[in-house]
Scaffold this active site. Structure first.
Site, PDB file in Angstrom:
ATOM      1  N   LEU A  62      42.693  26.516  34.262  1.00 22.92           N
ATOM      2  CA  LEU A  62      42.390  25.129  34.611  1.00 22.92           C
ATOM      3  C   LEU A  62      41.356  25.064  35.732  1.00 22.92           C
ATOM      4  O   LEU A  62      40.991  26.084  36.328  1.00 22.92           O
ATOM      5  CB  LEU A  62      43.677  24.416  35.016  1.00 22.92           C
ATOM      6  CG  LEU A  62      44.782  24.450  33.948  1.00 22.92           C
ATOM      7  CD1 LEU A  62      46.114  24.009  34.538  1.00 22.92           C
ATOM      8  CD2 LEU A  62      44.403  23.590  32.753  1.00 22.92           C
ATOM      9  N   THR A  91      41.406  29.825  39.157  1.00 22.85           N
ATOM     10  CA  THR A  91      41.127  30.158  40.553  1.00 22.85           C
ATOM     11  C   THR A  91      41.652  29.022  41.408  1.00 22.85           C
ATOM     12  O   THR A  91      41.012  27.978  41.544  1.00 22.85           O
ATOM     13  CB  THR A  91      39.614  30.368  40.779  1.00 22.85           C
ATOM     14  OG1 THR A  91      39.142  31.395  39.914  1.00 22.85           O
ATOM     15  CG2 THR A  91      39.335  30.773  42.224  1.00 22.85           C
ATOM     16  N   LYS A 132      40.931  37.203  44.306  1.00 19.71           N
ATOM     17  CA  LYS A 132      39.890  36.459  43.585  1.00 19.71           C
ATOM     18  C   LYS A 132      39.119  35.555  44.533  1.00 19.71           C
ATOM     19  O   LYS A 132      37.897  35.436  44.441  1.00 19.71           O
ATOM     20  CB  LYS A 132      40.530  35.625  42.466  1.00 19.71           C
ATOM     21  CG  LYS A 132      39.557  34.711  41.725  1.00 19.71           C
ATOM     22  CD  LYS A 132      38.483  35.501  40.989  1.00 19.71           C
ATOM     23  CE  LYS A 132      37.394  34.604  40.404  1.00 19.71           C
ATOM     24  NZ  LYS A 132      37.885  33.672  39.389  1.00 19.71           N
TER      25      LYS A 132
END
Length: 267
Positions: A65, A93, A163
């Site tokens: 998403l 993320t 990330k």
């Protein structure tokens, strides 16, 4: 094969979901814009009208998403529909705080794995993403491997944290390369010469991304990542990059490489 629900079919989600079909997994898909499910339905997936309906019978739920707000909205519908024993692979993320908040609201018997991916649309299409997976991945590593190379980063939340670190380096590096090319132009260094030198230098990875063709990283998503990073720590360089991006007109839906072009040319 595991029954999988894939929620979110944007530039990254659609090719990722297709790899699950190729691997033979029964697949149900949902997207806020329902028309985006059509190519996958033609390839053998089933479309669901709501996130809850998609997740109801799933062994594995995958979310890809736009950000924390989208995740909160979807999770409000999905959580009551999850069956005991299900796994939730959160691959957006969203940062570690959003992962922890999601985990706190899950019922007993549901296992959350945070597994954001590194790589753009070209890598997603090729099944060559780097999957940064936090939490207990033993039962779902085969599913994660459909998307690329899986690295177990540690406990739940560690994939989301790493990330964010890596995206901060990428976005900051692209901005720095753009300014270096602007300087080269001001000093009379031919663009081709400067680009070739940067592609061979210490910022080669950032230069490749800044000069990339045929890949997509929406600048609105890059801005979201910068906000998550600068909310988590004092990052003066990233704060300056974020402020510069926000000063630009009509930039929100551009690709990161196009935004870099604006920085280097002053357009």
């Amino acid at each position: 094969m595991k029954e999988i629900a894939f929620l979110g079919l944007g530039h990254m989600g659609a090719p990722m979901a297709r790899h699950l079909l190729t691997a033979g997994h029964p697949l149900t898909v949902w997207n806020r814009t329902a028309a985006k499910t059509a190519p996958l339905v033609e390839a053998g997936a089933r479309a669901a009208p709501t996130p809850a309906e998609a997740a109801r019978a799933a062994d594995v739920v995958v979310t890809m998403l736009a950000g924390p707000e989208a995740l909160r909205a979807v999770s409000a519908e999905v959580v009551p529909a999850l069956r005991p024993g299900a796994y939730w692979l959160e691959m957006s993320t969203v940062g570690p705080d959003a992962v922890r908040a999601l985990a706190a609201g899950l019922p007993d018997g549901v296992t959350l794995v945070d597994a954001p991916v590194l790589g753009s649309t070209d890598k997603a299409a090729a099944g060559e993403l780097s999957v940064l997976a936090g939490g207990d991945i033993a039962e779902v590593e085969e599913v994660l491997a459909c998307f690329g190379t899986v690295t177990h980063t540690g406990p739940l939340g560690s994939g989301a944290a790493l990330k964010l670190v890596l995206n901060t380096a990428i976005i900051g590096g692209v901005a720095l390369v753009a300014e270096a090319l602007n300087l080269a132009d001001t000093l009379g260094v031919p663009a081709q010469t400067a680009e070739a030198a940067l592609l061979k230098g210490h910022l080669a990875g950032a230069a490749q991304r800044a000069l990339a063709q045929g890949v997509h990283f929406d600048i609105a998503l890059a801005e979201k990542d910068m906000v998550l990073a600068t909310d988590a720590a004092r990052l003066p360089v990233m704060e300056a990059v974020l402020a510069h991006m926000r000063d630009q007109d009509d930039i929100a839906h551009e690709d990161l490489a196009r935004a870099a072009h604006r920085i280097r040319t002053g357009q």
